[in-house]
Write a protein that holds these residues in place. Structure first.
Motif, PDB file in Angstrom:
ATOM      1  N   ALA A 199       1.239   9.092  -6.069  1.00 41.29           N
ATOM      2  CA  ALA A 199       1.484  10.501  -5.759  1.00 41.29           C
ATOM      3  C   ALA A 199       2.439  11.128  -6.775  1.00 41.29           C
ATOM      4  CB  ALA A 199       2.046  10.631  -4.347  1.00 41.29           C
TER       5      ALA A 199
ATOM      6  N   LEU B  58      -5.162  12.683  -4.002  1.00 44.17           N
ATOM      7  CA  LEU B  58      -4.972  11.341  -3.453  1.00 44.17           C
ATOM      8  C   LEU B  58      -5.391  11.332  -1.986  1.00 44.17           C
ATOM      9  CD1 LEU B  58      -3.846   8.486  -4.001  1.00 44.17           C
ATOM     10  CD2 LEU B  58      -1.629   9.335  -3.251  1.00 44.17           C
TER      11      LEU B  58
ATOM     12  N   THR C  74       0.929   3.967  -3.016  1.00 47.93           N
ATOM     13  CA  THR C  74       0.573   5.351  -2.707  1.00 47.93           C
ATOM     14  C   THR C  74       1.681   6.290  -3.164  1.00 47.93           C
ATOM     15  OG1 THR C  74      -0.756   4.667  -0.826  1.00 47.93           O
ATOM     16  CG2 THR C  74      -0.032   6.942  -0.844  1.00 47.93           C
ATOM     17  N   SER C  75       2.922   5.924  -2.899  1.00 42.78           N
ATOM     18  CA  SER C  75       4.067   6.730  -3.306  1.00 42.78           C
ATOM     19  C   SER C  75       4.128   6.876  -4.826  1.00 42.78           C
ATOM     20  CB  SER C  75       5.347   6.091  -2.777  1.00 42.78           C
ATOM     21  OG  SER C  75       6.468   6.760  -3.270  1.00 42.78           O
TER      22      SER C  75
ATOM     23  N   ARG D 109       0.828  -1.208   0.000  1.00 41.54           N
ATOM     24  CA  ARG D 109       0.000   0.000   0.000  1.00 41.54           C
ATOM     25  C   ARG D 109       0.863   1.259   0.000  1.00 41.54           C
ATOM     26  NH1 ARG D 109      -0.317   3.795   2.865  1.00 41.54           N
ATOM     27  NH2 ARG D 109       0.717   2.710   4.544  1.00 41.54           N
ATOM     28  N   ALA D 110       1.907   1.288   0.821  1.00 41.94           N
ATOM     29  CA  ALA D 110       2.788   2.459   0.892  1.00 41.94           C
ATOM     30  C   ALA D 110       3.500   2.690  -0.436  1.00 41.94           C
ATOM     31  CB  ALA D 110       3.799   2.282   2.019  1.00 41.94           C
TER      32      ALA D 110
ATOM     33  N   GLU E 118      -5.828   9.035   1.545  1.00 44.77           N
ATOM     34  CA  GLU E 118      -5.248   7.850   2.160  1.00 44.77           C
ATOM     35  C   GLU E 118      -5.769   7.714   3.592  1.00 44.77           C
ATOM     36  OE1 GLU E 118      -0.815   5.924   2.795  1.00 44.77           O
ATOM     37  OE2 GLU E 118      -1.020   7.959   2.097  1.00 44.77           O
TER      38      GLU E 118
END
Length: 100
Positions: free
Chosen positions: A49, A58, A45-46, A41-42, A60
């Motif tokens: 972004a 975005l 997300t990175s 997930r991290a 979260e």
């Protein structure tokens, strides 16, 4: 190659050892599954972004560790009483305090 005495999972003895049980159900690996999920997930997300156009926003979820809340061990009976059935046929305690 070795012959096993039982088809049961050698880690929990609760269900037959299958790939699905090992990767999604076995309580022995609950924290590892959650930690792996959080790492994926991290990373996603990175990447999102960096790639999203400026008119996209975005959103979260807030990680539990950032809320100041502490999770406690809850019995399966308590979960059933609250209308939240534990996963699978588990009759054990559901420990969520070590999740990252």
């Amino acid at each position: 190659c070795r012959i096993v005495q039982s088809p049961r999972c050698p880690y929990c003895q609760e269900q037959d050892e299958t790939l699905a049980h090992f990767t999604t159900i076995c309580p022995r690996f609950r924290e590892a599954r959650t930690a792996g999920h959080n790492r994926v997930r991290a990373k996603l997300t990175s990447l999102l972004a960096k790639c999203l156009d400026t008119h996209w926003q975005l959103f979260e979820e807030t990680p539990m560790r950032s809320t100041g809340l502490e999770l406690q061990t809850v019995s399966a009976a308590c979960m059933v009483e609250a209308g939240r059935l534990p996963p699978g046929d588990h009759c054990d305690f559901v420990c969520v305090g070590n999740l990252q």
